[in-house]
Write a protein that holds these residues in place. Structure first.
Motif, mmCIF file in Angstrom:
data_model
loop_
_atom_site.group_PDB
_atom_site.id
_atom_site.type_symbol
_atom_site.label_atom_id
_atom_site.label_comp_id
_atom_site.label_asym_id
_atom_site.label_seq_id
_atom_site.Cartn_x
_atom_site.Cartn_y
_atom_site.Cartn_z
ATOM 1 N N GLU A 184 0.842 -1.195 0.000
ATOM 2 C CA GLU A 184 0.000 0.000 0.000
ATOM 3 C C GLU A 184 0.882 1.251 0.000
ATOM 4 O OE1 GLU A 184 -3.338 0.164 -0.068
ATOM 5 O OE2 GLU A 184 -3.753 -1.995 0.063
ATOM 6 N N ASP A 209 -13.383 4.454 -9.154
ATOM 7 C CA ASP A 209 -12.852 3.098 -9.198
ATOM 8 C C ASP A 209 -13.966 2.115 -9.519
ATOM 9 O OD1 ASP A 209 -14.232 2.807 -6.804
ATOM 10 O OD2 ASP A 209 -12.446 2.864 -5.553
ATOM 11 N N ARG A 217 -16.617 1.247 0.205
ATOM 12 C CA ARG A 217 -15.230 1.149 -0.229
ATOM 13 C C ARG A 217 -15.067 1.809 -1.597
ATOM 14 N NH1 ARG A 217 -11.730 -3.899 1.547
ATOM 15 N NH2 ARG A 217 -10.273 -2.178 1.406
ATOM 16 N N GLU A 220 -11.490 4.316 -3.567
ATOM 17 C CA GLU A 220 -10.263 3.981 -2.848
ATOM 18 C C GLU A 220 -9.134 3.558 -3.781
ATOM 19 O OE1 GLU A 220 -10.744 1.314 0.402
ATOM 20 O OE2 GLU A 220 -12.385 2.446 1.305
ATOM 21 N N LEU A 222 -8.713 0.716 -5.507
ATOM 22 C CA LEU A 222 -8.303 -0.676 -5.322
ATOM 23 C C LEU A 222 -8.159 -1.363 -6.679
ATOM 24 C CD1 LEU A 222 -10.726 -1.493 -2.366
ATOM 25 C CD2 LEU A 222 -8.405 -0.564 -2.269
ATOM 26 N N PRO A 229 -11.430 -6.484 -5.857
ATOM 27 C CA PRO A 229 -10.230 -5.777 -5.406
ATOM 28 C C PRO A 229 -10.335 -5.275 -3.972
ATOM 29 C CG PRO A 229 -11.499 -4.431 -6.934
ATOM 30 C CD PRO A 229 -12.120 -5.786 -6.957
ATOM 31 N N HIS A 230 -9.274 -5.516 -3.210
ATOM 32 C CA HIS A 230 -9.214 -4.987 -1.848
ATOM 33 C C HIS A 230 -7.820 -4.450 -1.510
ATOM 34 C CE1 HIS A 230 -8.224 -9.342 -1.429
ATOM 35 N NE2 HIS A 230 -7.295 -8.871 -0.603
ATOM 36 N N LYS A 231 -6.941 -4.351 -2.516
ATOM 37 C CA LYS A 231 -5.598 -3.824 -2.303
ATOM 38 C C LYS A 231 -5.309 -2.707 -3.304
ATOM 39 C CE LYS A 231 -3.652 -8.281 -0.827
ATOM 40 N NZ LYS A 231 -2.625 -9.307 -1.149
ATOM 41 N N ARG A 232 -4.602 -1.676 -2.839
ATOM 42 C CA ARG A 232 -4.176 -0.593 -3.740
ATOM 43 C C ARG A 232 -2.665 -0.691 -3.911
ATOM 44 N NH1 ARG A 232 -3.289 5.194 -4.166
ATOM 45 N NH2 ARG A 232 -3.466 5.674 -1.952
#
Length: 271
Positions: A184, A209, A217, A220, A222, A229-232
């Motif tokens: 991140e 996004d 969410r 964000e 991601l 998606p849950h990570k940037r």
């Protein structure tokens, strides 16, 4: 207006910012979330962006059966009618004399590529590298570095980030650092980057996004994994002199296990 040598003057303080659209995309060597290698599908996604600069990670050049043993970077550059700069991280002999099996980073550009060099990054495990390019921008220059950091070691990522920061020297006033950082933006191992660059997503005047119905969410940025998606971890970092007007995560149409990040820049100076 040009000088006696036919050169355009560098942008001055009274000249308007120069718009540049950039996309960064970890392509997963052209294999989508359906397990199929589909380079035309990938090319279609990239063409839809209408970008000036396309920075790609996990690209194959005659690497083997997983990507149908083709030169992906060259084929994409031809399909999109863009200049190509190539930066292997894995470079091994294969087959006959002079034949190479390569995997790494690529830059596709509508802007003239003036300089291109490849820098190995420290760390164990899978080899990593950075592709550094100098692009002509209305008579001035824009530096763009494309990279892909270690996936399993914060210590290696810290060493790699320090190397990347050192590549952006004082004369390179205007620059962009992009890629898959496997961390991140606020991760401790990327602190050296925050001393020289700013996270483009945070600077963007407009953001969007693929949050969809997950409104809690939304916006964000991601990008991984593509389906949920849950990570940037796919990022764009900019130096002073680069304004970010918009940043958005694009639907990849199943072309990769990542989502592309598109950033609209306004470059106000260059050397």
């Amino acid at each position: 207006m040009t000088d006696a040598l036919g050169r355009k003057p560098a942008p001055g303080p009274d000249q308007p910012p120069i718009p540049v659209r950039l996309v960064t995309f970890n392509t997963h060597h052209g294999v989508g979330d359906d397990g199929r290698h589909d380079l035309p599908r990938l090319a279609k996604v990239l063409a839809s962006v209408d970008a000036d600069l396309i920075c790609l990670q996990e690209m194959d050049r005659y690497f083997g059966g997983r990507s149908e043993d083709v030169d992906q970077a060259l084929l994409l550059s031809r399909a999109l009618d863009m200049d190509l700069a190539w930066g292997p991280a894995i470079d091994e002999p294969r087959g006959g004399p002079g034949e190479r099996r390569q995997y790494g980073n690529a830059l596709l550009s509508r802007l003239p590529v003036l300089v291109s060099d490849v820098h190995p990054l420290p760390g164990g495990g899978e080899p990593r590298s950075a592709l550094r390019t100098m692009l002509e921008l209305d008579g001035a220059a824009l530096w763009v570095t494309t990279t892909h950091l270690s996936s399993d070691s914060p210590r290696d990522r810290a060493a790699q980030a320090a190397t990347l920061a050192a590549l952006h020297t004082e004369p390179m006033a205007t620059g962009v650092l992009v890629g898959d950082f496997n961390a991140e933006p606020g991760a401790p191992e990327l602190s050296v980057l925050r001393e020289r660059f700013t996270d483009a997503w945070e600077l963007a005047g407009e953001r969007d996004d693929q949050g969809g119905w997950r409104f809690w969410r939304h916006d964000e940025g991601l990008t991984h994994p593509a389906r949920r998606p849950h990570k940037r971890i796919d990022q764009v970092w900019v130096s002073p002199g680069v304004t970010v007007t918009r940043a958005h995560v694009l639907d990849s149409a199943g072309a990769s296990d990542h989502l592309p990040l598109v950033v609209d820049l306004a470059v106000t100076s260059g050397v």
